[in-house]
Design an enzyme around this catalytic site. Structure first.
Site, short mmCIF file in Angstrom:
data_model
loop_
_atom_site.label_atom_id
_atom_site.label_comp_id
_atom_site.label_asym_id
_atom_site.label_seq_id
_atom_site.Cartn_x
_atom_site.Cartn_y
_atom_site.Cartn_z
N GLU A 1 0.79 -1.25 0.00
CA GLU A 1 0.00 0.00 0.00
C GLU A 1 0.82 1.29 0.00
OE1 GLU A 1 -2.97 -0.45 3.06
OE2 GLU A 1 -3.69 -2.34 2.24
N ASN B 1 2.18 -5.53 -2.65
CA ASN B 1 0.77 -5.85 -2.42
C ASN B 1 -0.05 -4.57 -2.25
OD1 ASN B 1 -1.40 -7.71 -1.57
ND2 ASN B 1 -1.04 -6.97 0.52
N HIS C 1 -10.25 -6.73 -2.48
CA HIS C 1 -11.37 -6.50 -1.57
C HIS C 1 -12.45 -5.82 -2.41
CE1 HIS C 1 -9.23 -7.66 2.02
NE2 HIS C 1 -8.22 -6.89 1.66
N GLU D 1 -6.11 -11.21 -1.14
CA GLU D 1 -7.02 -10.94 -0.01
C GLU D 1 -8.48 -10.83 -0.46
OE1 GLU D 1 -5.73 -7.57 2.35
OE2 GLU D 1 -3.62 -8.03 2.02
N ASP E 1 -12.30 -10.71 -0.91
CA ASP E 1 -13.62 -10.88 -0.30
C ASP E 1 -14.59 -10.00 -1.07
OD1 ASP E 1 -12.84 -8.44 0.87
OD2 ASP E 1 -12.71 -9.24 2.90
C1 XIL Z 1 -7.00 -6.35 8.47
C2 XIL Z 1 -7.41 -7.50 9.39
O1 XIL Z 1 -8.32 -8.32 8.71
C3 XIL Z 1 -8.03 -6.97 10.65
O2 XIL Z 1 -8.27 -8.02 11.58
C4 XIL Z 1 -7.11 -5.93 11.29
O3 XIL Z 1 -7.74 -5.37 12.43
C5 XIL Z 1 -6.79 -4.84 10.30
O4 XIL Z 1 -6.21 -5.42 9.14
N1 XIL Z 1 -5.48 -5.03 3.77
C6 XIL Z 1 -4.47 -5.76 4.36
C7 XIL Z 1 -4.76 -6.54 5.59
O5 XIL Z 1 -3.38 -5.87 3.79
O6 XIL Z 1 -3.65 -6.67 6.43
C8 XIL Z 1 -5.94 -5.97 6.36
O7 XIL Z 1 -6.25 -6.88 7.40
C9 XIL Z 1 -7.13 -5.77 5.43
C10 XIL Z 1 -6.77 -4.80 4.32
#
Ligand code: XIL
Length: 354
Positions: A160, A201, A237, A267, A269
């Site tokens: 990020e 990432n 996401h 990641e 969802d």
């Molecule tokens: C999130 C986790 O799911 C949570 O439990 C935590 O409180 C905050 O981080 N992008 C990422 C992850 O790279 O590390 C994040 O994970 C979600 C967004």
């Protein structure tokens, strides 16, 4: 060439026949899961793991082990978890995830070495010179990557760095060390484990647009400098209200392939604006289906990880109030249409390989 093609067709026909026979004998054999199908298709299918749930919820752990062949610790390998005090490292949580993965013959995807979130107070409130902070990060990367060397095959090295407008994000690391911390982090991680696959990432750069272009340019620069970066993690996401176009994601994967980079879905969802309806669950299944298809169709995408796997544990309701049900199993650990969509894409009979 001709012979290769004939052999390929023969193998595909045999796999299709085998699959058809299995399906005819039993439409959902107990032993057929995402991971067994994924292994046949030469793709890894992963999930992030909630360390507390892994310890306390046996049903969760059993479903995880039988469904996926790659694990990402959701929080256990972040800076605040691994280095909670200036003279203290805490590997027990990360080790528990790695032990579970090894017992279940799963790979581990390390997350995340350099990020601007989940940093401990002792670090962010300290007064560091540029040289001190650089040395601190170098030491951290050597310590962590060295600890997991040979057990963690891939790492999100830097996450990020690009902000939502496509500029460089101003963070604790960029301000403290200067913009070359990105290249340095990859260099150090590579020295600490020359066999590890090292990724950049990010979120929101899956398809087209300003952010995706800025990520591409960042990677182009790193590759041109000879920085040891192996690929890009597209977090993915998404929401049923706003998902990227499959064609744009495919085009982005192809241009990254042009730089010689792999693509990992790291990641995924798909959140649903509440209330959940069966139409929204079907729409969600369509998004999972199309992103997995896009990955399979790309030459450089052979890894597909979800951020969790059951709605029983998911970051979405607390981070995006009014949304939920983002994963492929429901709170009772029952498969949702999204699970069936992924199974469908992976099952040889339905791939439409040509
Ligand atoms: C999130 C986790 O799911 C949570 O439990 C935590 O409180 C905050 O981080 N992008 C990422 C992850 O790279 O590390 C994040 O994970 C979600 C967004």
């Amino acid at each position: 060439m001709q012979l290769n093609r004939a052999i390929r067709w023969f193998v595909i026909a045999m796999l299709a026949l085998q699959n058809a026979l299995v399906m005819a004998a039993d439409p959902l054999p107990e032993t057929t899961t995402l991971r067994t199908l994924a292994e046949m298709r030469d793709i890894q299918i992963g999930a992030s793991v909630d360390e507390d749930a892994l310890r306390s919820d046996a049903d969760y752990a059993a479903l995880l082990g039988k469904t996926f062949d790659s694990l990402t610790p959701e929080n256990s390998m972040k800076f605040d978890a691994l280095h909670p005090g200036p003279f203290r490292y805490a590997f027990a949580g990360g080790d528990a995830v790695v032990d579970f993965a090894e017992r279940h013959n799963m790979q581990v995807h390390g997350h995340v070495l350099v990020w601007h979130e989940q940093l401990p107070k002792w670090l962010t409130s300290g007064h560091w010179s540029q040289a001190q902070l650089r040395e601190l990060l170098r030491e951290y990367i050597f310590r962590v990557v060295g600890h997991y060397r040979g057990r963690v095959k891939t790492w999100d090295v830097v996450s990020e760095v690009i902000d939502d407008d496509g500029g460089m994000r101003q963070t604790f690391w960029s301000q403290g060390i200067g913009s070359d911390y990105v290249a340095l982090a990859f260099q150090w991680a590579h020295e600490a484990d020359p066999d590890a696959v090292l990724l950049y990432n990010d979120y929101g750069g899956e398809g087209g647009g300003r952010k995706s272009d800025a990520i591409f340019r960042l990677l182009q620069g790193l590759v041109a400098q000879g920085v040891p970066v192996s690929g890009v993690g597209l977090q993915m996401h998404t929401s049923v209200a706003d998902a990227p176009e499959a064609s744009a994601v495919g085009a982005n994967m192809a241009r990254l392939n042009g730089l010689g980079l792999k693509v990992y879905i790291t990641e995924m969802d798909v959140m649903i604006p509440l209330p959940v309806t069966s139409a929204k669950l079907e729409a969600q299944a369509g998004i999972y289906r199309s992103m997995l298809r896009t990955c399979l169709a790309a030459e450089n995408c052979r890894h597909f990880t979800l951020w969790g796997f059951t709605d029983r544990y998911s970051w979405i309701p607390s981070f995006f109030p009014g949304n939920g049900a983002a994963l492929i199993f429901d709170k009772q650990l029952q498969p949702k249409p999204s699970y069936r969509a992924l199974m469908d894409v992976l099952s040889v009979a339905n791939t439409g390989i040509h």
